[in-house]
Write an enzyme that holds these catalytic residues in place. Structure first.
Site, mmCIF file in Angstrom:
data_model
loop_
_atom_site.group_PDB
_atom_site.id
_atom_site.type_symbol
_atom_site.label_atom_id
_atom_site.label_comp_id
_atom_site.label_asym_id
_atom_site.label_seq_id
_atom_site.Cartn_x
_atom_site.Cartn_y
_atom_site.Cartn_z
ATOM 1 N N GLY A 122 -16.747 2.458 -4.283
ATOM 2 C CA GLY A 122 -17.005 4.044 -4.426
ATOM 3 C C GLY A 122 -18.518 4.116 -4.788
ATOM 4 N N LEU A 123 -19.158 3.107 -5.592
ATOM 5 C CA LEU A 123 -20.241 3.640 -6.314
ATOM 6 C C LEU A 123 -21.405 3.813 -5.310
ATOM 7 C CD1 LEU A 123 -20.122 0.718 -9.144
ATOM 8 C CD2 LEU A 123 -19.922 3.113 -9.414
ATOM 9 N N LEU A 124 -21.365 3.199 -4.141
ATOM 10 C CA LEU A 124 -22.296 3.447 -3.093
ATOM 11 C C LEU A 124 -22.123 4.457 -2.069
ATOM 12 C CD1 LEU A 124 -22.915 -0.456 -2.311
ATOM 13 C CD2 LEU A 124 -24.614 0.975 -3.638
ATOM 14 N N GLY A 142 -22.348 7.787 -2.745
ATOM 15 C CA GLY A 142 -23.170 8.917 -2.806
ATOM 16 C C GLY A 142 -22.543 9.950 -3.634
ATOM 17 N N TYR A 152 0.818 -1.250 -0.041
ATOM 18 C CA TYR A 152 -0.043 -0.061 0.085
ATOM 19 C C TYR A 152 0.778 1.324 -0.014
ATOM 20 C CZ TYR A 152 -4.102 -2.669 1.345
ATOM 21 O OH TYR A 152 -5.308 -3.361 1.263
ATOM 22 N N PRO A 186 -16.731 -1.993 1.061
ATOM 23 C CA PRO A 186 -18.110 -1.962 1.112
ATOM 24 C C PRO A 186 -19.049 -0.986 0.542
ATOM 25 C CG PRO A 186 -16.986 -0.995 3.370
ATOM 26 C CD PRO A 186 -16.112 -1.618 2.034
#
Length: 337
Positions: free
Chosen positions: A219-221, A223, A54, A215
């Protein structure tokens, strides 16, 4: 701030139900990254998820910088004993033939490098990042057990494994009298419910816990995206994933995004909070990993720990996402905010 604590999967160590993941793929500034970590710790989290690869800005040339940044934060705050740290090994770190996989050679070398970057004497939970078919189960299992006995790691776990591979690992650990792994880490969201088929029953039977990454479905959920318009160029889905956005929005993902936003409005929360609270509503999930890149995103995500989705709204989310399994562009799920 005091948060709810749970056993970290099968282990006795207690952790908060949310972790901060240090992928930092949308963050290029070390000081901003430190502020994000500080926001997580100040918000009551005690679990930080890292990996030897990372680094800032999704740049493999900066691999390891996330561990360095976390190490500096802990030195500045003097709170190492208050933080549970995970890190990972197996992904390529250089072009060399032995600069990858789960051989004893690679694991032993990489744990020392991670410890040096983190400025600590142990990693609390050390996870195999990906299944490695080139190395036998026993070799990597014995290497991890030796690290536990040496005190360089406290617990073990697995990432991106299938249920049968987890079971085989547990079998080998039992056969060689090694301590059991305590957790598995895999993607799980309303857009990807594959874990419910085999992983959920397996962890219930084995007493393990799941760390759910991505989760927010990359990133689609969060907003930040709407099925009704193309995303801006400065976002993940408006940049290197723009070619896949239109394809994905033609399917059920669009319905999930809309219903998630509607539920958020109904209960007075943000879409990101609802999506993560939905993940945490499953008993099999010990921890949801926030991939926040900024302090503001981290503070918003923390709100997921303070809401409870009403049963009728939870039913809507379950129905619209039932059996959904969207492979989001084949580039992995760890870009989540």
């Amino acid at each position: 701030m005091q948060r709810e604590y749970v056993n970290f999967g099968k282990g006795g160590v207690m952790v908060t139900r949310m972790a901060l993941g240090l992928g930092f793929r949308g963050q290029n500034d070390a000081d901003d990254a430190k502020q994000t970590i500080a926001a997580a710790l100040d918000g009551g989290l005690n679990l930080i998820d890292c990996a030897n690869i990372y680094g800032l800005g999704d740049d493999r040339r900066r691999a390891g910088t996330s561990e360095i940044i976390l190490g500096e934060v802990m030195q500045d705050r003097g709170n190492r004993d208050d933080i549970v740290i995970t890190s990972k090994v197996s992904s390529p770190v250089a072009p060399g033939v032995n600069d990858r996989n789960t051989s004893r050679w690679h694991i032993m070398r990489e744990v020392e490098r991670s410890l040096k970057r983190l400025q600590t004497d142990r990693i609390d939970v050390y996870l195999i990042h990906h299944f490695d078919e080139t190395v036998g189960y026993e070799e990597r299992t014995r290497a991890l057990e030796d690290l536990v006995r040496d005190g360089k790691i406290r617990y073990t776990g697995l990432c991106n494994y299938q249920a049968w591979q987890v079971v085989e690992t547990l079998r080998v650990q039992d056969r060689i009298n090694a301590g059991s792994l305590i957790t598995v880490q895999n993607p799980y969201s309303m857009l990807y419910r594959e874990l419910e088929n085999e992983m959920f029953p397996m962890v219930r039977n084995a007493g393990l816990g799941i760390m759910a990454y991505s989760p927010l479905g990359v990133g689609l959920l969060s907003g930040d995206y709407s099925p009704d318009r193309m995303p801006s160029r400065g976002t993940i889905w408006g940049n290197r994933r723009s070619h896949a956005f239109d394809r994905i929005m033609r399917g059920r993902a669009a319905d999930v995004i809309r219903v998630n936003a509607e539920v958020a409005t109904t209960i007075g929360a943000t879409p990101a909070q609802v999506a993560q609270a939905w993940v945490l509503s499953h008993d099999e999930i010990s921890v949801s990993i926030s991939g926040a890149d900024t302090a503001d995103q981290m503070r918003d995500n923390l709100g997921a720990l303070e809401i409870e989705i009403p049963p009728e709204e939870l039913a809507k989310l379950n129905q619209v996402s039932d059996r959904l399994r969207i492979v989001l562009d084949g580039e992995g799920f760890e870009d989540d905010r």
